[in-house]
Design an enzyme around this catalytic site. Structure first.
Site, mmCIF file in Angstrom:
data_model
loop_
_atom_site.group_PDB
_atom_site.id
_atom_site.type_symbol
_atom_site.label_atom_id
_atom_site.label_comp_id
_atom_site.label_asym_id
_atom_site.label_seq_id
_atom_site.Cartn_x
_atom_site.Cartn_y
_atom_site.Cartn_z
ATOM 1 N N TYR A 81 0.821 -1.214 0.000
ATOM 2 C CA TYR A 81 0.000 0.000 0.000
ATOM 3 C C TYR A 81 0.855 1.263 0.000
ATOM 4 O O TYR A 81 0.424 2.305 -0.484
ATOM 5 C CB TYR A 81 -0.915 0.036 1.239
ATOM 6 C CG TYR A 81 -2.254 -0.612 1.036
ATOM 7 C CD1 TYR A 81 -2.349 -1.934 0.644
ATOM 8 C CD2 TYR A 81 -3.431 0.102 1.247
ATOM 9 C CE1 TYR A 81 -3.579 -2.539 0.477
ATOM 10 C CE2 TYR A 81 -4.666 -0.498 1.079
ATOM 11 C CZ TYR A 81 -4.736 -1.813 0.697
ATOM 12 O OH TYR A 81 -5.962 -2.403 0.530
ATOM 13 N N LYS A 118 2.915 -15.244 2.113
ATOM 14 C CA LYS A 118 3.222 -16.132 0.988
ATOM 15 C C LYS A 118 4.733 -16.354 0.986
ATOM 16 O O LYS A 118 5.453 -15.919 0.077
ATOM 17 C CB LYS A 118 2.766 -15.488 -0.336
ATOM 18 C CG LYS A 118 1.274 -15.580 -0.584
ATOM 19 C CD LYS A 118 0.812 -16.946 -1.088
ATOM 20 C CE LYS A 118 1.258 -17.200 -2.522
ATOM 21 N NZ LYS A 118 0.844 -18.560 -2.973
ATOM 22 N N ASP A 148 -3.196 -17.909 0.307
ATOM 23 C CA ASP A 148 -4.215 -18.533 -0.561
ATOM 24 C C ASP A 148 -4.932 -19.655 0.188
ATOM 25 O O ASP A 148 -6.154 -19.769 0.152
ATOM 26 C CB ASP A 148 -3.589 -19.030 -1.884
ATOM 27 C CG ASP A 148 -2.375 -19.931 -1.684
ATOM 28 O OD1 ASP A 148 -1.815 -19.954 -0.560
ATOM 29 O OD2 ASP A 148 -1.972 -20.609 -2.651
ATOM 30 N N ASP A 208 -6.488 -6.976 3.848
ATOM 31 C CA ASP A 208 -7.611 -6.315 3.182
ATOM 32 C C ASP A 208 -8.550 -7.362 2.604
ATOM 33 O O ASP A 208 -9.760 -7.335 2.810
ATOM 34 C CB ASP A 208 -7.069 -5.396 2.083
ATOM 35 C CG ASP A 208 -8.178 -4.647 1.358
ATOM 36 O OD1 ASP A 208 -9.095 -4.150 2.045
ATOM 37 O OD2 ASP A 208 -8.132 -4.573 0.108
ATOM 38 N N ASP A 238 -12.378 -9.027 4.207
ATOM 39 C CA ASP A 238 -13.671 -8.987 3.497
ATOM 40 C C ASP A 238 -14.309 -10.372 3.473
ATOM 41 O O ASP A 238 -15.517 -10.521 3.657
ATOM 42 C CB ASP A 238 -13.494 -8.484 2.050
ATOM 43 C CG ASP A 238 -13.759 -6.984 1.922
ATOM 44 O OD1 ASP A 238 -13.574 -6.262 2.927
ATOM 45 O OD2 ASP A 238 -14.142 -6.531 0.824
#
Ligand code: IPM
Ligand code: MG
Length: 370
Positions: free
Chosen positions: A143, A194, A227, A251, A255
């Protein structure tokens, strides 16, 4: 009596102002009971600030945010500002607040209220009793990483660049928040990255493990690739207690976690910085949902996520856990009575407006305090 708490309220755009109106009624309710008094100031952020000042957050507003005990924010953005230059988009106002206040730890609880198990798109047995906490790093990573931008190549092609970058201290301070929280919950942290493809992920895993071994040995620590985590969140979400992860994965995963609970309209968040010399921790509270321009101004939006964000403020900024409990119980009772805004409505429930939900919560509070 303790001095008044200074609050900056930034309703923002879309449904922000109307949900905030209901929350202000609850703030007034607490003010009248005199257990805690607030000095409240309201200002503009996002598109509303662009319309008034040409920028998504005026310097004067930023200055106020730096000097209050806590900020309560509604939502930012809307189609009328979508085509603006990237650097003055409404979202930049929010990102500036997070960055300059150094709000590095974003707490996003996903809690499934019993009355809402059927509102989830997942089977009731998968989500009933769900109570997880996502701790998202909020001031680093892709970001804010440099270099960034869009450049023209000699070939005439264009190249978009963002940089994923984390330092030891950035990883450690957010991991420490996650471990601390876990101790007050089920004492389990799952760290997500990751590391199989990203060096920043390798470092993340390494630093979290080192901090754990040095200071938080009593907390159970596990690691998961992002993932896989997104898959596990919809397969068996109750396996998690606290998840700690970076800005971008946080983020996305928050959600997903939000939707497990039935509606984004229910989910609060807290963004916390470090404790400064005066003993104050900079903090901003906001719902996870956005500005929902499609229903803005129609008195349909669910004010509960913003209200529950105010409850988080009472708990984390002012150490008023009992008052926070009071709000959470009032919300639970209202849902048990069958009152629902459109986003969580179900057969047999009573559909209420934004204002109607505010009324219901206030009367539940009166009832609880009587
Ligand atoms: C969030 C939002 C923001 C983010 C946007 C509005 C910049 O999606 O708070 O999750 O990406 O962080
Ligand atoms: Mg988001």
């Amino acid at each position: 009596m303790a001095s008044n708490k200074k609050l900056l309220v930034l309703p923002g755009d879309g449904i922000g102002p109307e949900v905030m109106r209901e929350v202000r009624r609850v703030v007034d309710w607490f003010d009248k009971r005199q257990a805690v008094r607030f000095d409240l100031e309201e200002d503009l952020v996002g598109g509303a600030a662009i319309d008034a000042h040409g920028v998504p957050l005026a310097d004067a507003t930023m200055e106020k945010a730096m000097n209050v005990d806590a900020v309560l924010l509604g939502a930012v953005g809307g189609p009328q500002w979508d085509n603006l230059d990237f650097n003055i988009k409404p979202e930049r106002g929010l990102l500036r607040l997070r960055k300059e206040m150094e709000l590095f730890a974003n707490l996003r609880p996903a809690l499934c209220f019993d009355a809402l198990v059927d509102a989830s798109t997942l089977k009731p047995e998968i989500v009933s009793g769900l109570d997880i906490m996502i701790v998202r790093e909020l001031t680093g990573g892709v970001y804010f990483g440099e270099p960034r931008g869009i450049e023209e190549l000699p070939s005439g092609e264009r190249r978009g660049i963002n940089t994923q970058v984390y330092t030891t201290s950035e990883i450690k301070r957010v991991a420490a928040v996650a471990f601390d929280l876990a101790r007050k919950r089920d004492n389990r942290v799952c760290s997500v990255e990751k590391a199989n493809v990203m060096e920043s992920g390798v470092l993340w895993r390494d630093e979290v493990t080192k901090l754990h071994d040095a200071e938080f040995k009593d907390v159970e620590l596990s690691h998961m690739y992002a993932d896989n985590c997104s898959m596990q969140l919809v397969r068996a979400p109750k396996q998690f207690d606290v998840i700690v992860t970076d800005n971008l994965f946080g983020d996305m995963l928050s959600d997903t976690a939000a939707m497990l609970t039935g509606s984004l309209g229910m989910l609060p968040s807290a963004s916390l910085g470090d404790i400064d010399e005066t003993g104050r921790r900079k903090a901003m509270y906001e719902p996870v949902h956005g500005s929902a321009p499609d229903i803005a101004g129609e008195d349909k939006a669910n004010p509960l996520a913003t209200l529950l964000s105010f409850a988080m403020m009472l708990r984390y900024s002012f150490d008023l856990g009992e008052d926070a409990d009071l709000i959470e119980t009032a919300v639970k009772n209202v849902l048990n009575e069958g009152k629902r805004t459109g986003d969580i409505v179900a057969p047999g429930a009573t559909m209420v407006s934004t204002t109607g939900m505010g009324d219901a919560v206030l009367s539940a509070l009166d009832h609880l305090a009587a």
